[in-house]
Design a protein around this motif. Structure first.
Motif, short mmCIF file in Angstrom:
data_model
loop_
_atom_site.label_atom_id
_atom_site.label_comp_id
_atom_site.label_asym_id
_atom_site.label_seq_id
_atom_site.Cartn_x
_atom_site.Cartn_y
_atom_site.Cartn_z
N LEU A 1 46.57 -42.67 -25.34
CA LEU A 1 45.42 -42.73 -25.54
C LEU A 1 45.55 -44.37 -26.97
O LEU A 1 47.30 -44.69 -27.14
N SER B 1 43.80 -44.17 -30.11
CA SER B 1 43.75 -43.61 -31.08
C SER B 1 43.09 -42.89 -31.44
O SER B 1 42.82 -41.92 -30.03
N ASP C 1 40.04 -41.34 -32.23
CA ASP C 1 38.50 -41.06 -32.35
C ASP C 1 38.45 -40.72 -30.65
O ASP C 1 37.80 -40.19 -30.49
N GLN C 2 39.75 -41.29 -30.20
CA GLN C 2 39.40 -41.35 -28.86
C GLN C 2 39.20 -40.12 -28.29
O GLN C 2 39.01 -39.37 -27.14
N ARG D 1 37.89 -37.90 -29.33
CA ARG D 1 36.24 -37.23 -29.42
C ARG D 1 36.25 -37.60 -28.29
O ARG D 1 34.90 -37.40 -27.08
N THR D 2 35.72 -39.46 -28.28
CA THR D 2 34.92 -40.26 -27.39
C THR D 2 35.42 -39.83 -26.09
O THR D 2 34.45 -39.98 -24.66
N GLN D 3 36.65 -40.14 -25.62
CA GLN D 3 37.19 -39.37 -24.38
C GLN D 3 37.05 -37.48 -24.20
O GLN D 3 37.28 -37.52 -22.53
N TYR D 4 37.84 -36.99 -24.67
CA TYR D 4 37.97 -36.22 -24.69
C TYR D 4 37.47 -34.44 -25.00
O TYR D 4 37.58 -33.53 -24.84
#
Ligand code: ADP
Ligand code: MG
Length: 286
Positions: free
Chosen positions: A24, A26, A28-29, A31-34
């Motif tokens: 990871l 951040s 935020d990732q 949410r965007t990725q997982y």
């Protein structure tokens, strides 16, 4: 650990990428990725966490992207939840590293089954060697689970795990300690929680009932051993393994977190994992 991966170029690093989920960068990732829930992400941020620590950036993707982790595992097993042994120094943020994946999985499953009649029961247990540590983990868990519908409970002496798999979590979460301070009241308390945080002995005692009938924990899908080196040292080992054995779900995911690891502890865990992932004990040739 991907040694020198930054120096690798061309097909080398591409190959690595295919085998492991990337660390990871951040939160935020998440949410965007997982696709973790908006609420879980905002609860993480509300705690003031901005940048994932090393153990978080490495462990969380392994637990949230099981397909990749398992495809690269030495012993591929047909499950959607890998086991993990995570070693990182004290103070490096291991608590968040195991709580986020637990909560994410519970929130996703809850969403999926909301319209169905499937009932919920106890789904995850976090074991810690001391009451103080268990209490800290439960507090952190409660903050992260705020308004997600997932209930996190600190197990206390006298509590009993609810036998009925009722849907839980829709009611208000009570943080009112005085509710449970009274020992009499506590004895009558049937825990209906998705996540339980406990020391091994307190939980084990509650499972051996007065009529001599041993209870197991078949609904538990995720087991965390925090400070696994302590939980598996000779003082706690029997209690810890006692609970581990009671988690009879064939898809149980168990993750171990520790600042240090001895080879004997690694061996205990590895043997346990092998047994658990091999349901047909008849062909136990190795
Ligand atoms: P460990 O279990 O590895 O010893 P903890 O989970 O107890 O470490 O975390 C140590 C401290 O670091 C806690 O106060 C926690 O709130 C804080 N912490 C954890 N993750 C982060 C992060 N990503 N950013 C800032 N502080 C963090
Ligand atoms: Mg810790």
């Amino acid at each position: 650990k991907e040694k020198g991966s930054s120096k690798e170029s061309g097909s080398g690093s591409k190959h690595k990428q295919e085998l492991f989920p990337q660390p990871l960068v951040s939160f935020d990732q998440l949410r965007t990725q997982y696709n973790i829930s908006r609420r879980l992400l905002s609860n993480i941020k509300d705690q003031g966490y901005v940048v994932p620590t090393e153990v978080q950036l490495a462990s969380i993707p392994l637990l949230l992207d099981p397909a990749k982790s398992l495809a690269n595992s030495d012993s591929f097993v047909d499950t959607d939840a890998p086991d993990l042994l995570s070693i990182a120094p004290t103070g490096s943020g291991k608590t968040l590293a195991f709580l986020i994946p637990i909560l994410h999985r519970l929130i996703s499953e809850r969403k999926k089954s909301k319209s169905e009649t499937e009932e919920h029961g106890l789904k995850a247990i976090v074991l810690a060697p001391t009451k103080e540590l268990a209490s800290q983990i439960a507090n952190e868990g409660r903050k992260l689970a705020l308004n997600t519908g997932i209930k996190v409970t600190l197990f206390r002496k006298g509590m009993k795990i609810g036998t009925s798999l009722e849907r839980v979590g829709d009611e208000e979460q009570s943080d009112n300690e005085s509710d449970v301070d009274d020992h009499e009241k506590r004895a009558a308390l049937e825990i209906k929680s998705h996540v339980l945080v406990s020391t091994p002995l307190a939980l084990l005692n509650s499972l051996s009932s007065d009529d001599g009938k041993e209870r197991s924990l078949p609904t538990v899908q995720q087991l965390v051993l925090d400070e696994a080196d302590v939980l598996l040292d000779p003082l706690f080992r029997d209690q810890t393994l006692g609970i581990w054995k009671k988690c009879t779900n064939s898809n149980l995911q168990s993750t171990l977190w520790s600042a240090t690891i001895s080879s004997s502890i690694e061996e205990i865990a590895t043997n346990f994992w092998k047994d658990r992932r091999r349901p047909s004990k008849n062909d136990a040739s190795s």
